[in-house]
Motif scaffolding. Structure first.
Motif, PDB file in Angstrom:
ATOM      1  N   PHE A  71      92.585  95.427  -4.177  1.00 46.21           N
ATOM      2  CA  PHE A  71      93.694  95.738  -4.912  1.00 46.21           C
ATOM      3  C   PHE A  71      93.870  95.487  -6.380  1.00 46.21           C
ATOM      4  CE2 PHE A  71      97.772  95.498  -6.714  1.00 46.21           C
ATOM      5  CZ  PHE A  71      98.904  96.135  -6.377  1.00 46.21           C
ATOM      6  N   LEU A  72      92.828  94.691  -7.289  1.00 46.21           N
ATOM      7  CA  LEU A  72      93.682  94.613  -8.107  1.00 46.21           C
ATOM      8  C   LEU A  72      92.678  95.068  -9.188  1.00 46.21           C
ATOM      9  CD1 LEU A  72      93.536  90.221  -8.723  1.00 46.21           C
ATOM     10  CD2 LEU A  72      95.461  91.794  -9.567  1.00 46.21           C
ATOM     11  N   THR A  73      91.243  95.759  -8.318  1.00 45.58           N
ATOM     12  CA  THR A  73      89.863  96.000  -8.593  1.00 45.58           C
ATOM     13  C   THR A  73      90.651  98.024  -8.584  1.00 45.58           C
ATOM     14  OG1 THR A  73      88.752  94.701  -7.333  1.00 45.58           O
ATOM     15  CG2 THR A  73      87.771  97.069  -7.820  1.00 45.58           C
ATOM     16  N   ILE A  74      90.578  98.385  -7.774  1.00 45.77           N
ATOM     17  CA  ILE A  74      91.730  99.720  -7.448  1.00 45.77           C
ATOM     18  C   ILE A  74      92.537 100.183  -8.564  1.00 45.77           C
ATOM     19  CG2 ILE A  74      90.497 100.386  -5.263  1.00 45.77           C
ATOM     20  CD1 ILE A  74      93.593  99.927  -4.704  1.00 45.77           C
ATOM     21  N   GLU A  75      93.424  99.417  -8.603  1.00 48.55           N
ATOM     22  CA  GLU A  75      94.606  99.377  -9.889  1.00 48.55           C
ATOM     23  C   GLU A  75      94.386  98.581 -11.407  1.00 48.55           C
ATOM     24  OE1 GLU A  75      97.178 100.696  -9.475  1.00 48.55           O
ATOM     25  OE2 GLU A  75      97.050 100.648  -7.456  1.00 48.55           O
ATOM     26  N   ASN A  76      93.394  98.702 -12.164  1.00 47.32           N
ATOM     27  CA  ASN A  76      92.087  98.428 -12.824  1.00 47.32           C
ATOM     28  C   ASN A  76      93.221  97.996 -13.443  1.00 47.32           C
ATOM     29  OD1 ASN A  76      90.466 100.722 -13.204  1.00 47.32           O
ATOM     30  ND2 ASN A  76      91.819 101.972 -12.694  1.00 47.32           N
ATOM     31  N   ILE A  77      93.785  96.295 -12.704  1.00 47.04           N
ATOM     32  CA  ILE A  77      94.826  95.291 -13.170  1.00 47.04           C
ATOM     33  C   ILE A  77      93.922  94.192 -13.992  1.00 47.04           C
ATOM     34  CG2 ILE A  77      96.264  93.160 -12.584  1.00 47.04           C
ATOM     35  CD1 ILE A  77      97.228  94.913 -10.399  1.00 47.04           C
ATOM     36  N   PRO A  78      92.664  93.433 -13.719  1.00 52.65           N
ATOM     37  CA  PRO A  78      91.678  93.332 -14.669  1.00 52.65           C
ATOM     38  C   PRO A  78      92.115  94.024 -16.314  1.00 52.65           C
ATOM     39  CG  PRO A  78      90.872  92.752 -12.558  1.00 52.65           C
ATOM     40  CD  PRO A  78      92.257  94.308 -12.722  1.00 52.65           C
ATOM     41  N   GLN A  79      91.302  95.205 -15.886  1.00 53.82           N
ATOM     42  CA  GLN A  79      90.607  96.055 -17.606  1.00 53.82           C
ATOM     43  C   GLN A  79      92.247  95.731 -18.319  1.00 53.82           C
ATOM     44  OE1 GLN A  79      90.523  96.655 -14.309  1.00 53.82           O
ATOM     45  NE2 GLN A  79      88.029  97.331 -14.118  1.00 53.82           N
ATOM     46  N   GLY A  80      93.612  96.198 -17.294  1.00 55.43           N
ATOM     47  CA  GLY A  80      94.660  96.081 -17.916  1.00 55.43           C
ATOM     48  C   GLY A  80      95.405  95.494 -19.274  1.00 55.43           C
ATOM     49  N   ILE A  81      94.663  93.691 -18.619  1.00 55.84           N
ATOM     50  CA  ILE A  81      95.290  92.132 -19.172  1.00 55.84           C
ATOM     51  C   ILE A  81      94.406  92.499 -19.979  1.00 55.84           C
ATOM     52  CG2 ILE A  81      94.556  89.899 -18.294  1.00 55.84           C
ATOM     53  CD1 ILE A  81      95.773  90.298 -15.398  1.00 55.84           C
ATOM     54  N   THR A  82      93.099  92.552 -19.910  1.00 58.48           N
ATOM     55  CA  THR A  82      91.703  91.970 -20.959  1.00 58.48           C
ATOM     56  C   THR A  82      92.098  92.666 -22.412  1.00 58.48           C
ATOM     57  OG1 THR A  82      89.970  92.511 -19.452  1.00 58.48           O
ATOM     58  CG2 THR A  82      88.917  92.744 -21.198  1.00 58.48           C
ATOM     59  N   SER A  83      92.496  94.585 -21.823  1.00 57.83           N
ATOM     60  CA  SER A  83      93.044  95.122 -23.084  1.00 57.83           C
ATOM     61  C   SER A  83      93.699  94.382 -23.788  1.00 57.83           C
ATOM     62  CB  SER A  83      93.259  96.580 -22.633  1.00 57.83           C
ATOM     63  OG  SER A  83      91.876  97.777 -22.144  1.00 57.83           O
ATOM     64  N   ALA A  84      95.263  93.680 -22.817  1.00 58.74           N
ATOM     65  CA  ALA A  84      96.706  93.583 -23.490  1.00 58.74           C
ATOM     66  C   ALA A  84      96.462  92.281 -24.400  1.00 58.74           C
ATOM     67  CB  ALA A  84      97.227  92.626 -22.596  1.00 58.74           C
ATOM     68  N   LEU A  85      95.073  91.664 -23.757  1.00 58.25           N
ATOM     69  CA  LEU A  85      94.617  90.206 -25.052  1.00 58.25           C
ATOM     70  C   LEU A  85      93.902  90.113 -25.466  1.00 58.25           C
ATOM     71  CD1 LEU A  85      93.291  87.485 -21.689  1.00 58.25           C
ATOM     72  CD2 LEU A  85      95.503  88.035 -22.551  1.00 58.25           C
ATOM     73  N   ILE A  86      92.798  91.369 -25.967  1.00 58.66           N
ATOM     74  CA  ILE A  86      92.226  91.984 -26.823  1.00 58.66           C
ATOM     75  C   ILE A  86      92.999  92.300 -27.900  1.00 58.66           C
ATOM     76  CG2 ILE A  86      90.542  93.274 -27.825  1.00 58.66           C
ATOM     77  CD1 ILE A  86      88.942  93.053 -25.254  1.00 58.66           C
ATOM     78  N   GLU A  87      94.059  93.100 -27.790  1.00 59.21           N
ATOM     79  CA  GLU A  87      95.021  94.119 -28.704  1.00 59.21           C
ATOM     80  C   GLU A  87      96.160  92.666 -29.286  1.00 59.21           C
ATOM     81  OE1 GLU A  87      97.229  96.777 -26.253  1.00 59.21           O
ATOM     82  OE2 GLU A  87      95.477  98.148 -26.859  1.00 59.21           O
ATOM     83  N   ALA A  88      96.552  91.396 -28.499  1.00 63.85           N
ATOM     84  CA  ALA A  88      96.967  90.558 -29.208  1.00 63.85           C
ATOM     85  C   ALA A  88      96.018  89.187 -29.479  1.00 63.85           C
ATOM     86  CB  ALA A  88      97.275  89.550 -27.405  1.00 63.85           C
TER      87      ALA A  88
END
Length: 206
Positions: A71-88
């Protein structure tokens, strides 16, 4: 002796890690029944039944964890978290601190296999994006799992030790405290000095 047989067999190319688990089980059977004589032959059926129940429970947890990882993979949740942390502007050291706190807390309440199946698909892409070596990250996770196994309130090794020694859980926790702190100190060293974890792989693979 168990470490020599299992680890030596794996790195010596005698058997695979899966086969090593079977060898370790047979070795434990031999030691328990014929050397220490903690288990009588008449108790083997109940022991095997308890093992089957525990295995079924763990497999059920792993099956559901795999669905969650999908579910995490198909919803791209890890990628979203990665982007959020990099932006922060969260750097890898702060990320590793967050991972340690998260895994220690999770390890105090959950079985390690479930934590790995749920957390690794979520955290590994973030770690790689922040420049953390996957081998280093895997070792950090492994140490966290061991720390969780000896951390109250439901650290599994605490209950195993209590059952084997007859000590109360409170006494086991007190007795294990210095060693728990030792593991914690080792975790901090490995987390922030990656060379401790990577020198042997780098030596083996260049």
């Amino acid at each position: 002796m168990t470490i020599v047989i299992v680890i030596g067999g794996i790195y010596g190319g005698i058997f695979t890690p899966t086969e090593a688990a079977a060898v370790a089980a047979m070795w434990a059977f031999f030691i328990s029944v014929f050397v220490y004589k903690d288990i009588k032959l008449g108790e083997l059926y109940n022991t095997a039944l308890d093992s089957a129940k525990t295995t079924a429970m763990i497999m059920f947890i792993i099956a559901n964890a795999m669905l969650f990882a999908h579910f995490l993979t198909i919803e791209n949740i890890p990628q979203g978290i990665t982007s959020a942390l990099i932006e922060a502007n969260v750097d890898k050291y702060m990320f590793l601190l967050m991972v340690n706190v998260l895994l220690i807390l999770a390890g105090s309440f959950m079985e390690p296999s479930a934590i790995i199946m749920i957390m690794v698909p979520l955290l590994l892409p973030v770690a790689v994006a922040l420049g953390i070596d996957p081998i280093h990250f895997g070792i950090v996770i492994t140490i966290n799992m061991e720390l969780g196994m000896v951390s109250p309130p439901v650290g599994l090794n605490l209950f195993v030790t209590s059952g084997l020694t007859g000590m109360s859980i409170k006494d086991v926790i007190v007795a294990a405290f210095p060693w728990t702190m030792t593991i914690l100190a080792g975790l901090l060293l490995v987390t922030y000095i990656p060379e401790i974890a990577l020198w042997l792989p780098n030596l083996m693979y260049g």
